[in-house]
Structures are given as C-alpha cells and as structure tokens.
Scaffold this motif. Structure first.
Motif, PDB file in Angstrom:
ATOM      1  N   ILE A 196       0.849  -1.190   0.000  1.00  0.00           N
ATOM      2  CA  ILE A 196       0.000   0.000   0.000  1.00  0.00           C
ATOM      3  C   ILE A 196       0.882   1.236   0.000  1.00  0.00           C
ATOM      4  O   ILE A 196       1.635   1.467   0.945  1.00  0.00           O
ATOM      5  N   PRO A 197       0.872   2.060  -1.046  1.00  0.00           N
ATOM      6  CA  PRO A 197       1.749   3.230  -1.099  1.00  0.00           C
ATOM      7  C   PRO A 197       1.315   4.292  -0.096  1.00  0.00           C
ATOM      8  O   PRO A 197       0.136   4.419   0.226  1.00  0.00           O
ATOM      9  N   ALA A 198       2.301   5.035   0.409  1.00  0.00           N
ATOM     10  CA  ALA A 198       1.997   6.124   1.350  1.00  0.00           C
ATOM     11  C   ALA A 198       1.232   7.220   0.615  1.00  0.00           C
ATOM     12  O   ALA A 198       1.498   7.520  -0.552  1.00  0.00           O
ATOM     13  N   ALA A 199       0.272   7.810   1.310  1.00  0.00           N
ATOM     14  CA  ALA A 199      -0.518   8.879   0.713  1.00  0.00           C
ATOM     15  C   ALA A 199       0.372  10.076   0.404  1.00  0.00           C
ATOM     16  O   ALA A 199       1.272  10.406   1.174  1.00  0.00           O
ATOM     17  N   ASP A 200       0.139  10.724  -0.720  1.00  0.00           N
ATOM     18  CA  ASP A 200       0.950  11.872  -1.106  1.00  0.00           C
ATOM     19  C   ASP A 200       0.038  13.006  -1.556  1.00  0.00           C
ATOM     20  O   ASP A 200      -1.177  12.837  -1.698  1.00  0.00           O
ATOM     21  N   VAL A 201       0.639  14.147  -1.797  1.00  0.00           N
ATOM     22  CA  VAL A 201      -0.102  15.325  -2.230  1.00  0.00           C
ATOM     23  C   VAL A 201      -0.392  15.235  -3.722  1.00  0.00           C
ATOM     24  O   VAL A 201       0.497  14.897  -4.522  1.00  0.00           O
ATOM     25  N   LYS A 202      -1.624  15.523  -4.083  1.00  0.00           N
ATOM     26  CA  LYS A 202      -1.985  15.610  -5.499  1.00  0.00           C
ATOM     27  C   LYS A 202      -1.880  17.070  -5.924  1.00  0.00           C
ATOM     28  O   LYS A 202      -2.523  17.937  -5.354  1.00  0.00           O
ATOM     29  N   VAL A 203      -1.035  17.331  -6.921  1.00  0.00           N
ATOM     30  CA  VAL A 203      -0.785  18.706  -7.373  1.00  0.00           C
ATOM     31  C   VAL A 203      -1.372  18.894  -8.766  1.00  0.00           C
ATOM     32  O   VAL A 203      -1.062  18.146  -9.691  1.00  0.00           O
ATOM     33  N   PRO A 259      -2.578  38.890   1.530  1.00  0.00           N
ATOM     34  CA  PRO A 259      -1.910  37.594   1.318  1.00  0.00           C
ATOM     35  C   PRO A 259      -1.044  37.245   2.527  1.00  0.00           C
ATOM     36  O   PRO A 259      -0.832  38.078   3.421  1.00  0.00           O
ATOM     37  N   MET A 260      -0.519  36.021   2.542  1.00  0.00           N
ATOM     38  CA  MET A 260       0.223  35.526   3.694  1.00  0.00           C
ATOM     39  C   MET A 260       1.637  35.130   3.292  1.00  0.00           C
ATOM     40  O   MET A 260       1.857  34.502   2.261  1.00  0.00           O
ATOM     41  N   TRP A 261       2.620  35.517   4.131  1.00  0.00           N
ATOM     42  CA  TRP A 261       3.999  35.072   3.946  1.00  0.00           C
ATOM     43  C   TRP A 261       4.237  33.788   4.718  1.00  0.00           C
ATOM     44  O   TRP A 261       3.754  33.619   5.832  1.00  0.00           O
ATOM     45  N   PHE A 262       4.997  32.885   4.124  1.00  0.00           N
ATOM     46  CA  PHE A 262       5.475  31.731   4.888  1.00  0.00           C
ATOM     47  C   PHE A 262       6.755  31.219   4.238  1.00  0.00           C
ATOM     48  O   PHE A 262       7.038  31.488   3.069  1.00  0.00           O
ATOM     49  N   THR A 263       7.567  30.495   5.035  1.00  0.00           N
ATOM     50  CA  THR A 263       8.845  29.968   4.562  1.00  0.00           C
ATOM     51  C   THR A 263       8.676  28.512   4.168  1.00  0.00           C
ATOM     52  O   THR A 263       8.218  27.697   4.968  1.00  0.00           O
ATOM     53  N   LEU A 264       9.060  28.191   2.957  1.00  0.00           N
ATOM     54  CA  LEU A 264       8.876  26.840   2.429  1.00  0.00           C
ATOM     55  C   LEU A 264       9.947  25.888   2.974  1.00  0.00           C
ATOM     56  O   LEU A 264      11.132  26.213   3.002  1.00  0.00           O
ATOM     57  N   ALA A 283       4.155  25.797   7.658  1.00  0.00           N
ATOM     58  CA  ALA A 283       2.782  25.422   7.322  1.00  0.00           C
ATOM     59  C   ALA A 283       2.692  23.901   7.437  1.00  0.00           C
ATOM     60  O   ALA A 283       3.597  23.253   7.953  1.00  0.00           O
ATOM     61  N   ILE A 284       1.614  23.305   6.969  1.00  0.00           N
ATOM     62  CA  ILE A 284       1.469  21.843   7.048  1.00  0.00           C
ATOM     63  C   ILE A 284       2.435  21.165   6.071  1.00  0.00           C
ATOM     64  O   ILE A 284       2.917  21.778   5.116  1.00  0.00           O
ATOM     65  N   LYS A 285       2.706  19.884   6.299  1.00  0.00           N
ATOM     66  CA  LYS A 285       3.656  19.137   5.473  1.00  0.00           C
ATOM     67  C   LYS A 285       3.240  19.125   4.006  1.00  0.00           C
ATOM     68  O   LYS A 285       4.081  19.137   3.108  1.00  0.00           O
ATOM     69  N   GLY A 286       1.922  19.081   3.772  1.00  0.00           N
ATOM     70  CA  GLY A 286       1.433  19.030   2.401  1.00  0.00           C
ATOM     71  C   GLY A 286       1.810  20.259   1.596  1.00  0.00           C
ATOM     72  O   GLY A 286       2.022  20.174   0.372  1.00  0.00           O
ATOM     73  N   TRP A 287       1.902  21.414   2.251  1.00  0.00           N
ATOM     74  CA  TRP A 287       2.339  22.625   1.553  1.00  0.00           C
ATOM     75  C   TRP A 287       3.814  22.522   1.179  1.00  0.00           C
ATOM     76  O   TRP A 287       4.211  22.885   0.075  1.00  0.00           O
ATOM     77  N   THR A 298      -4.454  18.704  -3.235  1.00  0.00           N
ATOM     78  CA  THR A 298      -5.322  17.803  -2.480  1.00  0.00           C
ATOM     79  C   THR A 298      -4.420  17.058  -1.501  1.00  0.00           C
ATOM     80  O   THR A 298      -3.554  16.281  -1.913  1.00  0.00           O
ATOM     81  N   ILE A 299      -4.626  17.316  -0.215  1.00  0.00           N
ATOM     82  CA  ILE A 299      -3.682  16.860   0.804  1.00  0.00           C
ATOM     83  C   ILE A 299      -4.352  15.863   1.738  1.00  0.00           C
ATOM     84  O   ILE A 299      -5.368  16.177   2.365  1.00  0.00           O
ATOM     85  N   PRO A 300      -3.802  14.652   1.856  1.00  0.00           N
ATOM     86  CA  PRO A 300      -4.386  13.634   2.745  1.00  0.00           C
ATOM     87  C   PRO A 300      -4.166  14.012   4.215  1.00  0.00           C
ATOM     88  O   PRO A 300      -3.295  14.839   4.528  1.00  0.00           O
ATOM     89  N   PRO A 301      -4.942  13.413   5.121  1.00  0.00           N
ATOM     90  CA  PRO A 301      -4.840  13.766   6.553  1.00  0.00           C
ATOM     91  C   PRO A 301      -3.429  13.634   7.108  1.00  0.00           C
ATOM     92  O   PRO A 301      -3.013  14.452   7.935  1.00  0.00           O
ATOM     93  N   ALA A 302      -2.678  12.615   6.679  1.00  0.00           N
ATOM     94  CA  ALA A 302      -1.338  12.388   7.229  1.00  0.00           C
ATOM     95  C   ALA A 302      -0.396  13.548   6.957  1.00  0.00           C
ATOM     96  O   ALA A 302       0.580  13.746   7.692  1.00  0.00           O
ATOM     97  N   LEU A 303      -0.671  14.334   5.917  1.00  0.00           N
ATOM     98  CA  LEU A 303       0.171  15.477   5.571  1.00  0.00           C
ATOM     99  C   LEU A 303      -0.525  16.795   5.886  1.00  0.00           C
ATOM    100  O   LEU A 303      -0.058  17.863   5.482  1.00  0.00           O
TER     101      LEU A 303
END
Length: 283
Positions: free
Chosen positions: A94-101, A146-151, A156-160, A176-181
């Motif tokens: 079962i592959p780990a859930a990832d972000v859909k971009v 708008p909002m500043w954040f450091t990548l 921010a959340i892992k999905g970002w 589209t970010i799964p709960p784990a991220l």
C-alpha cells in the motif's frame, strides 16, 4: 504448559482389560493428562490417578504432549506466522498517501522557481474535501491580505512543503492533501480529524528566506559565524522594507521565534552556520 502425564497400555494388559475399558480405547493408544497452572495444587490427586493407571497396566511415557496435540499446535503456529507475513506484505504494497498537485495557471515566462528556504507570498482558499465547505481564505479572513510563509521548515502543514516546490510567481495550484500530511487524527479548529484538504494557492512573490546560504553572511553582522535573534530580526525587516512591504514587529518576532525553535538545535540562543544550513545543502 507445565507437563503431561502420558500412559500407554501394554498388549498383555489390554487383552486382560474389561470390555468397557477396551471399548473406550483402541489397543496401543495413549492416555495423556496435561497439568496446567490451575492444577498445580492438585498434585496429590494426579499422583493417585497415576498410581491407578499403573495398576491398570498403563506404562508411563514421560512428560510430553500427545501426538495429535503437537501436530495441532504446529499447524496453528504456521497459520499465525503466515497471517503475520501476509499482513506485512499487504502493508508494504500500500503506497503512502501523497499530495496531489494540479497546475491551474502558469505564467508564460518563469524567472525563478521556489525551493526550500524561500519565503513565499500567497493567497489561498482552503476547503474540506468531504463536503466542499471552506474553512479559511486569505481573501475573506485575513483582511484581504496575502500571507507570507517559509517553504520547507514546516511553518505550514507538510502538504504545503511537498506541494509548493518548483512554483513560479503568477502560478496557481490546486493541492489535495491527505490527513497524514495535514492535521491528521487531531484536526484543528474547523477542520475535523482525518480530513482530506483542498487548497487553491496563488503565488504572488518569492524572496530569499532566512535559511539560504546567500543570506547567512548578510545576517551575520559581527562575523562570528552564528546568528542572534536580533540579527535575524534586522535581516527580516530589511527584506520587507526593500520590497515595500509593511513592517510588522509582532509578526517578525513570531517568525524569529519560530525559526529559533526549529533551528537552534543545542538551545544556546544562537543559530550556528551548521545549524542554519545542515538540512538544506541544495540551497
């Protein structure tokens, strides 16, 4: 299992046994009594039973488990081990859930792409996938700002951090970010536990963040190869003023504290050159 009193009747005694006794057992069969923890206190009674068995012609075979019992235990062990192996194999497949971009809009010319350590100025809208309801928008809930954040530093959340690399100014993405991220089992505010989130993100500007190699020497004002909170704060103010952004002391203080929480590995109140860059050799 503490032991098994096992007796096998001899051929001579079998022929002399009563019809009732022979009807219960086939010639050469073994009689076993397993002594478990609950029966340890019944040793005298078991000894008497053993004495009776000897008188009836049953001979001791020693502490063991009967043939059928041993085979059953071995079969059960094989089933348990096979189930464990199959379970592990299924989990590995079962592959780990990832972000859909999804790229919704991209500029014709891209002068710079985002990388970890960059500061990004974004507008965004966040939705719950389950019902499409909006839980936050910089257009509506941030005074339209708008909002500043450091990548890349989990500001921010892992999905970002996963979904916004290699992005251009003027580009719009749907993540589209799964709960784990995102916010996982705990949830946060209006976001229920185990929620898949959808973000529409518009990148307005990219700046060198306080984690880039280029920035370290600019920030290290006294050339001591370590950064104080005041040095980091001065650098951030200069960056914002250079680009005509509003200087917000409270916001800068919070950003500096967040940087030190993540970077000051030995908690000595300074960020060394190694602590500043060791995770980001690619910057």
């Amino acid at each position: 299992m503490d032991g098994c009193f096992c007796w096998a009747r001899s051929e001579a005694s079998q022929s002399e046994g009563s019809p009732r006794a022979l009807g219960r057992r086939k010639p050469g069969a073994a009689r076993c009594h397993v002594c478990g923890p609950a029966e340890r206190g019944r040793a005298p009674a078991l000894a008497a039973a053993a004495s009776q068995a000897r008188g009836a012609g049953w001979r001791p075979r020693g502490p063991e488990v009967g043939p059928g019992c041993g085979a059953a235990m071995a079969a059960l062990l094989r089933v348990v081990l096979l189930s464990a192996v199959l379970g592990c194999a299924a989990a590995a497949l079962i592959p780990a859930a990832d972000v859909k971009v999804e790229v919704l809009q991209k500029p014709f010319i891209c002068h710079r792409r985002t990388k970890w350590g960059d500061m990004m100025l974004v507008h965004y809208e966040g939705y719950l996938e389950r019902d499409g309801s909006m839980f936050h928008s910089t257009h509506k809930h941030n005074n339209g700002q708008p909002m500043w954040f450091t990548l890349g530093i989990r500001e921010a959340i892992k999905g970002w951090d996963k979904g916004l690399k290699d992005m251009c100014v003027g580009e719009k993405r749907k993540l589209t970010i799964p709960p784990a991220l995102a916010y996982g089992k705990e949830g946060k505010g209006k976001i229920p536990p185990e929620s898949t989130l959808i973000f529409n993100i518009d990148l307005l500007e990219i700046r060198n963040g306080p984690r880039s190699h280029e920035s370290f020497q600019e920030m290290d004002l006294n050339d001591d190869w370590k950064l104080s909170k005041q040095e980091v704060k001065i650098y951030l103010k200069k960056e914002f003023e250079r680009h005509g952004a509003v200087v917000n002391d409270t916001q800068h203080d919070a950003l500096v504290e967040d940087i030190f929480d993540k970077e000051d590995e030995d908690s000595d109140g300074f960020i060394s050159a190694r602590e500043f860059t060791y995770k980001h050799d690619e910057l």
